[in-house]
Enzyme design. Structure first.
Site, PDB file in Angstrom:
ATOM      1  CE  LYS A  44     -22.263  23.250 -36.340  1.00  0.00           C
ATOM      2  NZ  LYS A  44     -21.699  22.294 -35.873  1.00  0.00           N
ATOM      3  CD  GLN A  45     -28.147  23.572 -43.251  1.00  0.00           C
ATOM      4  OE1 GLN A  45     -29.261  24.167 -43.189  1.00  0.00           O
ATOM      5  NE2 GLN A  45     -28.084  22.258 -43.327  1.00  0.00           N
ATOM      6  CB  ALA A  47     -22.005  18.345 -43.216  1.00  0.00           C
ATOM      7  CB  ALA A  49     -27.586  17.073 -38.142  1.00  0.00           C
ATOM      8  NE  ARG A  50     -32.630  21.397 -42.024  1.00  0.00           N
ATOM      9  CZ  ARG A  50     -32.613  21.007 -43.295  1.00  0.00           C
ATOM     10  NH1 ARG A  50     -31.690  21.919 -44.089  1.00  0.00           N
ATOM     11  NH2 ARG A  50     -33.265  20.386 -43.731  1.00  0.00           N
ATOM     12  CG  ASP A 181     -17.373  14.566 -33.916  1.00  0.00           C
ATOM     13  OD1 ASP A 181     -16.098  15.008 -34.159  1.00  0.00           O
ATOM     14  OD2 ASP A 181     -18.423  15.221 -34.277  1.00  0.00           O
TER      15      ASP A 181
HETATM   16  N1  LIG Z   1     -28.867  19.878 -25.768  1.00  0.00           N
HETATM   17  C1  LIG Z   1     -28.117  20.872 -26.135  1.00  0.00           C
HETATM   18  N2  LIG Z   1     -28.411  22.263 -25.262  1.00  0.00           N
HETATM   19  C2  LIG Z   1     -27.971  23.330 -25.777  1.00  0.00           C
HETATM   20  N3  LIG Z   1     -27.358  23.409 -27.123  1.00  0.00           N
HETATM   21  C3  LIG Z   1     -27.011  22.421 -27.735  1.00  0.00           C
HETATM   22  C4  LIG Z   1     -27.607  21.358 -27.431  1.00  0.00           C
HETATM   23  N4  LIG Z   1     -27.173  20.292 -28.330  1.00  0.00           N
HETATM   24  C5  LIG Z   1     -26.622  21.172 -29.330  1.00  0.00           C
HETATM   25  N5  LIG Z   1     -26.549  22.438 -28.964  1.00  0.00           N
HETATM   26  C6  LIG Z   1     -25.821  23.485 -29.637  1.00  0.00           C
HETATM   27  O1  LIG Z   1     -25.983  23.354 -31.018  1.00  0.00           O
HETATM   28  C7  LIG Z   1     -24.600  23.052 -31.511  1.00  0.00           C
HETATM   29  C8  LIG Z   1     -24.519  22.025 -32.651  1.00  0.00           C
HETATM   30  O2  LIG Z   1     -24.991  20.620 -32.174  1.00  0.00           O
HETATM   31  P1  LIG Z   1     -24.425  19.472 -32.184  1.00  0.00           P
HETATM   32  O3  LIG Z   1     -22.970  19.364 -32.459  1.00  0.00           O
HETATM   33  O4  LIG Z   1     -25.123  18.249 -31.551  1.00  0.00           O
HETATM   34  O5  LIG Z   1     -24.706  19.366 -33.929  1.00  0.00           O
HETATM   35  P2  LIG Z   1     -24.116  18.822 -35.319  1.00  0.00           P
HETATM   36  O6  LIG Z   1     -24.712  19.445 -36.544  1.00  0.00           O
HETATM   37  O7  LIG Z   1     -23.715  17.725 -35.087  1.00  0.00           O
HETATM   38  O8  LIG Z   1     -22.502  19.483 -35.147  1.00  0.00           O
HETATM   39  P3  LIG Z   1     -21.285  19.124 -35.621  1.00  0.00           P
HETATM   40  O9  LIG Z   1     -21.457  19.437 -37.157  1.00  0.00           O
HETATM   41  O10 LIG Z   1     -19.935  20.251 -35.107  1.00  0.00           O
HETATM   42  O11 LIG Z   1     -20.982  17.534 -35.309  1.00  0.00           O
HETATM   43  C9  LIG Z   1     -23.649  22.854 -30.533  1.00  0.00           C
HETATM   44  O12 LIG Z   1     -22.452  23.218 -30.484  1.00  0.00           O
HETATM   45  C10 LIG Z   1     -24.326  23.529 -29.432  1.00  0.00           C
HETATM   46  O13 LIG Z   1     -24.121  24.775 -29.325  1.00  0.00           O
END
Ligand SMILES: Nc1ncnc2c1ncn2[C@@H]1O[C@H](COP(=O)(O)OP(=O)(O)OP(=O)(O)O)[C@@H](O)[C@H]1O
Length: 274
Positions: A44-45, A47, A49-50, A181
């Protein structure tokens, strides 16, 4: 992750290439991808973090890399990014110590702002789970009696899930961890290896902090309520089940729920005023 990547991670160059000499704007996003993440699968990319999937010391690992914001002053950017990384790790560790399910932290690299987390295998987000359950329930509405039974089972399953969420959040708030969040995307449902059940795991503590104030906990629940009801239509009763379970599980729930009412009222007044 190869041994070379590990060496690059554990022995970063003394000169920090992320900082431009003389300039105070953070470098381009693409320039910040650490060497050890090249070849890792981008999940996931966002805003801020990646998120990558990789292997770390032979274990399936999720790496969350918080990158620089070009528009911020370098020193401020570094401070904020570091603070978010520290907060996320601190809250996860606090939760895990209290028996609240969150991914294990394998490693933290404060130079590249990367957190190496246990990958929660066989999991899907609570958001996807509720959405698919609701979808399959609505598909079967015109079908036979046995489908009504199935619908009832699905409804009970969702109620159990809501109760589970309420219990975990109560425990988290009793530890004074404010998630910051809360959404159904930030809760993973992990199926047991034999598919005999599932348990909940909380993720994404990037906006979390520690506070004992009922107000902060009330706002945390309000954020969830807003996200829950807008993501999953017609789930008011389900959300009430969640709150009931929160109330039954938390030692300090009455002050928090009182604050939740106040926050809702403030929200309503604000939307009336415009
Ligand atoms: N420990 C983990 N194990 C499995 N999948 C994970 C884990 N952590 C994150 N993911 C996957 O990665 C995605 C994004 O993770 P996370 O929500 O921590 O990142 P984010 O960039 O902060 O997201 P957001 O922008 O939604 O706040 C999650 O929806 C999930 O699908």
């Amino acid at each position: 992750m190869t041994p070379d990547h590990l060496v690059a991670l554990l022995c970063p160059p003394l000169h920090n290439p992320r900082r431009r000499r003389g300039g105070n704007m953070a470098p381009e996003k693409s320039a910040t991808v650490p060497q050890f993440l090249r070849g890792a699968e981008l999940v996931k990319q966002g805003a801020e973090a990646r998120v990558y999937r990789t292997q770390f010391l032979g274990r399936p690992t999720i790496v969350k890399e918080r990158f620089s914001k070009r528009y911020r002053h370098v020193a401020l950017d570094e401070k904020l990014t570091r603070r978010r990384t520290v907060q996320e790790v601190r809250s996860i560790l606090r939760c895990r110590r209290a028996g609240i399910p969150a991914p294990a932290v394998y490693f933290v690299d404060y130079t590249s702002h990367c957190i190496f987390l246990e990958e929660i295998l066989r999991s899907s987000t609570v958001r996807d789970h509720i959405a698919s359950t609701q979808q399959s329930a609505s598909c079967t509405v015109q079908e036979l009696d046995r489908d009504q039974d199935r619908e009832l089972v699905q409804e009970q399953e969702l109620e159990q899930l809501a109760q589970q969420v309420g219990q975990i959040l109560a425990k988290m708030h009793d530890e004074d961890v404010i998630h910051g969040d809360l959404t159904t995307s930030n809760m993973l449902l992990r199926r047991s290896p034999e598919d005999r059940g599932s348990d909940l795991v909380l993720i994404d503590f990037g906006l979390s902090y520690i506070s004992a104030l009922p107000e902060d906990k009330g706002v945390d629940l309000y954020v969830l309520e807003k996200a829950f009801l807008s993501t999953h239509p017609h789930t008011e009763a389900l959300f009430q089940k969640l709150l009931k379970s929160y109330s039954a599980s938390s030692k300090k729930s009455s002050a928090v729920l009182k604050k939740l009412d106040e926050v809702r009222l403030r929200g309503r007044k604000r939307s009336m005023v415009g």
